[in-house]
Design a protein around this motif. Structure first.
Motif, PDB file in Angstrom:
ATOM      1  N   VAL A  70       0.841  -1.202   0.000  1.00 54.71           N
ATOM      2  CA  VAL A  70       0.000   0.000   0.000  1.00 54.71           C
ATOM      3  C   VAL A  70       0.876   1.252   0.000  1.00 54.71           C
ATOM      4  O   VAL A  70       0.633   2.220  -0.727  1.00 54.71           O
ATOM      5  CB  VAL A  70      -0.960  -0.011   1.210  1.00 54.71           C
ATOM      6  CG1 VAL A  70      -1.683   1.320   1.352  1.00 54.71           C
ATOM      7  CG2 VAL A  70      -1.945  -1.148   1.095  1.00 54.71           C
ATOM      8  N   GLY A  71       1.929   1.233   0.821  1.00 57.25           N
ATOM      9  CA  GLY A  71       2.848   2.384   0.881  1.00 57.25           C
ATOM     10  C   GLY A  71       3.547   2.613  -0.441  1.00 57.25           C
ATOM     11  O   GLY A  71       3.751   3.766  -0.863  1.00 57.25           O
ATOM     12  N   ALA A  72       3.945   1.528  -1.129  1.00 60.43           N
ATOM     13  CA  ALA A  72       4.628   1.674  -2.415  1.00 60.43           C
ATOM     14  C   ALA A  72       3.697   2.274  -3.463  1.00 60.43           C
ATOM     15  O   ALA A  72       4.088   3.171  -4.235  1.00 60.43           O
ATOM     16  CB  ALA A  72       5.147   0.309  -2.882  1.00 60.43           C
ATOM     17  N   VAL A  73       2.446   1.817  -3.523  1.00 55.62           N
ATOM     18  CA  VAL A  73       1.486   2.329  -4.507  1.00 55.62           C
ATOM     19  C   VAL A  73       1.185   3.810  -4.232  1.00 55.62           C
ATOM     20  O   VAL A  73       1.198   4.660  -5.144  1.00 55.62           O
ATOM     21  CB  VAL A  73       0.188   1.487  -4.504  1.00 55.62           C
ATOM     22  CG1 VAL A  73      -0.901   2.150  -5.338  1.00 55.62           C
ATOM     23  CG2 VAL A  73       0.473   0.085  -5.004  1.00 55.62           C
ATOM     24  N   ALA A  74       0.948   4.113  -2.958  1.00 57.47           N
ATOM     25  CA  ALA A  74       0.641   5.507  -2.614  1.00 57.47           C
ATOM     26  C   ALA A  74       1.836   6.411  -2.883  1.00 57.47           C
ATOM     27  O   ALA A  74       1.698   7.525  -3.429  1.00 57.47           O
ATOM     28  CB  ALA A  74       0.221   5.601  -1.150  1.00 57.47           C
ATOM     29  N   GLY A  75       3.014   5.953  -2.526  1.00 58.08           N
ATOM     30  CA  GLY A  75       4.232   6.748  -2.753  1.00 58.08           C
ATOM     31  C   GLY A  75       4.491   6.937  -4.241  1.00 58.08           C
ATOM     32  O   GLY A  75       4.910   8.019  -4.686  1.00 58.08           O
ATOM     33  N   GLY A  76       4.267   5.882  -5.032  1.00 61.58           N
ATOM     34  CA  GLY A  76       4.458   6.000  -6.487  1.00 61.58           C
ATOM     35  C   GLY A  76       3.506   7.006  -7.108  1.00 61.58           C
ATOM     36  O   GLY A  76       3.888   7.818  -7.963  1.00 61.58           O
ATOM     37  N   ALA A  77       2.255   6.986  -6.686  1.00 61.78           N
ATOM     38  CA  ALA A  77       1.259   7.928  -7.232  1.00 61.78           C
ATOM     39  C   ALA A  77       1.604   9.361  -6.858  1.00 61.78           C
ATOM     40  O   ALA A  77       1.583  10.277  -7.696  1.00 61.78           O
ATOM     41  CB  ALA A  77      -0.129   7.563  -6.728  1.00 61.78           C
ATOM     42  N   GLY A  99       9.743  10.612 -10.638  1.00 59.87           N
ATOM     43  CA  GLY A  99       9.018  10.872  -9.387  1.00 59.87           C
ATOM     44  C   GLY A  99       8.227   9.655  -8.941  1.00 59.87           C
ATOM     45  O   GLY A  99       8.140   9.341  -7.749  1.00 59.87           O
ATOM     46  N   ALA A 100       7.639   8.932  -9.926  1.00 55.74           N
ATOM     47  CA  ALA A 100       6.876   7.724  -9.578  1.00 55.74           C
ATOM     48  C   ALA A 100       7.790   6.645  -8.995  1.00 55.74           C
ATOM     49  O   ALA A 100       7.456   5.983  -8.008  1.00 55.74           O
ATOM     50  CB  ALA A 100       6.142   7.209 -10.810  1.00 55.74           C
ATOM     51  N   ILE A 101       8.987   6.476  -9.607  1.00 53.68           N
ATOM     52  CA  ILE A 101       9.936   5.455  -9.101  1.00 53.68           C
ATOM     53  C   ILE A 101      10.421   5.825  -7.710  1.00 53.68           C
ATOM     54  O   ILE A 101      10.404   5.013  -6.787  1.00 53.68           O
ATOM     55  CB  ILE A 101      11.111   5.286 -10.085  1.00 53.68           C
ATOM     56  CG1 ILE A 101      10.608   4.645 -11.389  1.00 53.68           C
ATOM     57  CG2 ILE A 101      12.224   4.461  -9.462  1.00 53.68           C
ATOM     58  CD1 ILE A 101      11.649   4.600 -12.492  1.00 53.68           C
ATOM     59  N   LEU A 102      10.862   7.083  -7.568  1.00 54.16           N
ATOM     60  CA  LEU A 102      11.352   7.512  -6.247  1.00 54.16           C
ATOM     61  C   LEU A 102      10.229   7.491  -5.207  1.00 54.16           C
ATOM     62  O   LEU A 102      10.432   7.119  -4.059  1.00 54.16           O
ATOM     63  CB  LEU A 102      11.961   8.903  -6.344  1.00 54.16           C
ATOM     64  CG  LEU A 102      13.297   8.996  -7.123  1.00 54.16           C
ATOM     65  CD1 LEU A 102      13.717  10.451  -7.258  1.00 54.16           C
ATOM     66  CD2 LEU A 102      14.369   8.186  -6.413  1.00 54.16           C
ATOM     67  N   GLY A 103       9.030   7.853  -5.594  1.00 50.05           N
ATOM     68  CA  GLY A 103       7.888   7.837  -4.673  1.00 50.05           C
ATOM     69  C   GLY A 103       7.535   6.426  -4.242  1.00 50.05           C
ATOM     70  O   GLY A 103       7.165   6.176  -3.082  1.00 50.05           O
ATOM     71  N   THR A 104       7.656   5.443  -5.177  1.00 43.25           N
ATOM     72  CA  THR A 104       7.386   4.043  -4.834  1.00 43.25           C
ATOM     73  C   THR A 104       8.364   3.548  -3.781  1.00 43.25           C
ATOM     74  O   THR A 104       7.977   2.929  -2.778  1.00 43.25           O
ATOM     75  CB  THR A 104       7.470   3.159  -6.099  1.00 43.25           C
ATOM     76  OG1 THR A 104       6.495   3.623  -7.044  1.00 43.25           O
ATOM     77  CG2 THR A 104       7.228   1.699  -5.769  1.00 43.25           C
TER      78      THR A 104
END
Length: 173
Positions: A70-77, A99-104
């Motif tokens: 859940v954290g990876a999906v939210a961070g990626g978005a 940004g999506a990769i780093l956010g994931t």
């Protein structure tokens, strides 16, 4: 009579007399036992036993790492949205993907460290194993019976104490 005949007659009489005098007979006499001593035997035997102890065993929480997904999906978005705000043209696309990769990665890390993962729980479990110990003990193996017959000591072993010992005596005459 000739001397040869006399010699033969003497030889026959001598042999006959010796045969008559060489008789013998046997009888059994019973001698009173003066002492019966127990014979002790040492035996060793393995005795099985049980040794038990308590151990701590981790209990599975059953979550299976759902918080990190859940954290990876939210961070990626979120990273994709922030990256889209930067740059222009093709730089905007690169910034969105970056940004999506780093956010994931950041979202997964935050979820693992601060996302409410429950601490491991433990339960006490009783474990037992069979152990053998060696036990030594004395057992009665029989008796040594002692008697005296005509100045000599006689010794006989038996399973029970005896009152008398049978002695076979042979008489020759």
């Amino acid at each position: 009579m000739s001397s040869l005949s006399i010699s033969r007659l003497a030889l026959v009489l001598l042999c006959t007399g010796s045969a008559v005098m060489a008789d013998s007979f046997s009888t059994v006499e019973y001698v009173k036992v003066s002492q019966s001593t127990p014979i002790m035997t040492t035996i060793q035997e393995q005795v099985p036993g049980e040794k038990c102890y308590d151990v701590q065993e981790q209990v599975s929480s059953g979550g299976g790492g759902g918080n990190s997904v859940v954290g990876a999906v939210a961070g990626g978005a979120l990273g994709g949205v922030l990256g889209h705000q930067i740059g222009g043209g093709t730089g905007k696309t690169v910034a969105t993907v970056g940004g999506a990769i780093l956010g994931t990665l950041a979202g997964q890390n935050v979820a693992n460290n601060y996302g409410g993962n429950t601490p491991a729980t433990y339960r006490t479990v009783r474990r037992c194993e069979t152990v053998n110990t060696v036990r030594t003990r004395q057992v009665l193996g029989g008796y040594t019976n002692i008697a005296r017959y005509k100045g000599k000591e006689i010794s006989v072993e038996s399973s029970e104490p005896l009152r008398q010992i049978p002695v076979t005596v042979t008489y020759s005459y």
